[in-house]
Write a protein that holds these residues in place. Structure first.
Motif, mmCIF file in Angstrom:
data_model
loop_
_atom_site.group_PDB
_atom_site.id
_atom_site.type_symbol
_atom_site.label_atom_id
_atom_site.label_comp_id
_atom_site.label_asym_id
_atom_site.label_seq_id
_atom_site.Cartn_x
_atom_site.Cartn_y
_atom_site.Cartn_z
ATOM 1 N N ILE A 23 -9.599 0.901 -1.791
ATOM 2 C CA ILE A 23 -9.065 1.218 -3.111
ATOM 3 C C ILE A 23 -10.019 2.211 -3.780
ATOM 4 C CG2 ILE A 23 -8.477 0.330 -5.401
ATOM 5 C CD1 ILE A 23 -7.853 -2.384 -4.034
ATOM 6 N N SER A 24 -9.486 3.370 -4.166
ATOM 7 C CA SER A 24 -10.328 4.404 -4.772
ATOM 8 C C SER A 24 -10.196 4.399 -6.292
ATOM 9 C CB SER A 24 -9.944 5.781 -4.229
ATOM 10 O OG SER A 24 -8.682 6.168 -4.757
ATOM 11 N N ALA A 25 -11.054 5.158 -6.938
ATOM 12 C CA ALA A 25 -11.038 5.268 -8.397
ATOM 13 C C ALA A 25 -9.696 5.806 -8.881
ATOM 14 C CB ALA A 25 -12.175 6.158 -8.874
ATOM 15 N N GLU A 26 -9.035 6.622 -8.076
ATOM 16 C CA GLU A 26 -7.747 7.196 -8.448
ATOM 17 C C GLU A 26 -6.623 6.159 -8.402
ATOM 18 O OE1 GLU A 26 -9.773 8.735 -6.024
ATOM 19 O OE2 GLU A 26 -10.630 9.980 -7.600
ATOM 20 N N LEU A 58 -4.665 -2.259 -10.700
ATOM 21 C CA LEU A 58 -4.197 -1.419 -9.611
ATOM 22 C C LEU A 58 -2.943 -0.696 -10.084
ATOM 23 C CD1 LEU A 58 -4.843 -0.730 -6.633
ATOM 24 C CD2 LEU A 58 -3.243 -2.531 -5.984
ATOM 25 N N ASP A 59 -2.954 0.638 -10.044
ATOM 26 C CA ASP A 59 -1.854 1.432 -10.576
ATOM 27 C C ASP A 59 -0.708 1.637 -9.590
ATOM 28 O OD1 ASP A 59 -3.077 1.783 -13.063
ATOM 29 O OD2 ASP A 59 -4.181 3.542 -12.360
ATOM 30 N N LYS A 60 -0.992 1.505 -8.299
ATOM 31 C CA LYS A 60 0.036 1.719 -7.282
ATOM 32 C C LYS A 60 -0.296 0.858 -6.076
ATOM 33 C CE LYS A 60 -2.450 5.705 -5.491
ATOM 34 N NZ LYS A 60 -2.433 7.122 -5.222
ATOM 35 N N LYS A 114 -3.167 -6.962 -10.602
ATOM 36 C CA LYS A 114 -1.867 -6.290 -10.574
ATOM 37 C C LYS A 114 -1.051 -6.806 -11.744
ATOM 38 C CE LYS A 114 -1.050 -5.788 -5.575
ATOM 39 N NZ LYS A 114 -0.119 -6.214 -4.493
ATOM 40 N N GLY A 115 -0.207 -5.913 -12.286
ATOM 41 C CA GLY A 115 0.730 -6.312 -13.325
ATOM 42 C C GLY A 115 0.181 -6.147 -14.724
#
Length: 142
Positions: free
Chosen positions: A56-59, A97-99, A13-14
């Protein structure tokens, strides 16, 4: 000596990295990873295992296309290969991780986000060298 291959992810993250995800086994920390199925690429395996073990998915992630870490070590699978020593190859990818997502743990009792503060002393054989390689990589790309 029999051989086996597994693939997985270090999820961070970050930007820059603030924390990274580890999964809790009864006696050690590990990363979301698993054995390659017939016909799968390393990336397909890593993405499948990530979603199976964490939700956690690829999206949900952005994969760093310039990072791939591979290591080999000998393990003894008591139920596989007749209990013989086996050469295990593990390939790790790095993704951000985007979200925020709620983890859905299916194979581990717990998970924890660890603060990014290299050098790390978590698990000598696999995790420490991976984290050192990531630290070197992000130092070059920062």
């Amino acid at each position: 000596m029999p051989q086996t291959k597994a693939c997985g992810f270090l999820i961070v993250k970050g930007n820059p990295i603030e924390s990274f995800l580890l999964m809790k086994h009864p006696k050690r920390w590990d990363l979301p990873k698993g054995h390659v199925d017939e016909g799968e690429t390393d990336m397909q395996c890593a993405l499948r295992e990530l979603e199976e073990e964490t939700g956690i998915s690829a999206e949900d992630i952005t994969v760093d296309p310039n990072f791939r870490y591979q290591l080999q070590y000998v393990v003894n699978y008591k139920k596989k290969f007749g209990g013989a020593d086996t050469l295990k190859t593990v390939v790790y990818f790095l993704a951000r991780l985007d979200k925020e997502v709620e983890l859905n743990l299916t194979e581990h009792g717990d998970a924890q986000w660890f603060a990014w503060d290299p050098p790390h002393e978590i698990q000598e054989q696999t995790i420490n060298p991976l984290l050192a390689a990531v630290a070197q990589h992000v130092g070059r790309t920062a």
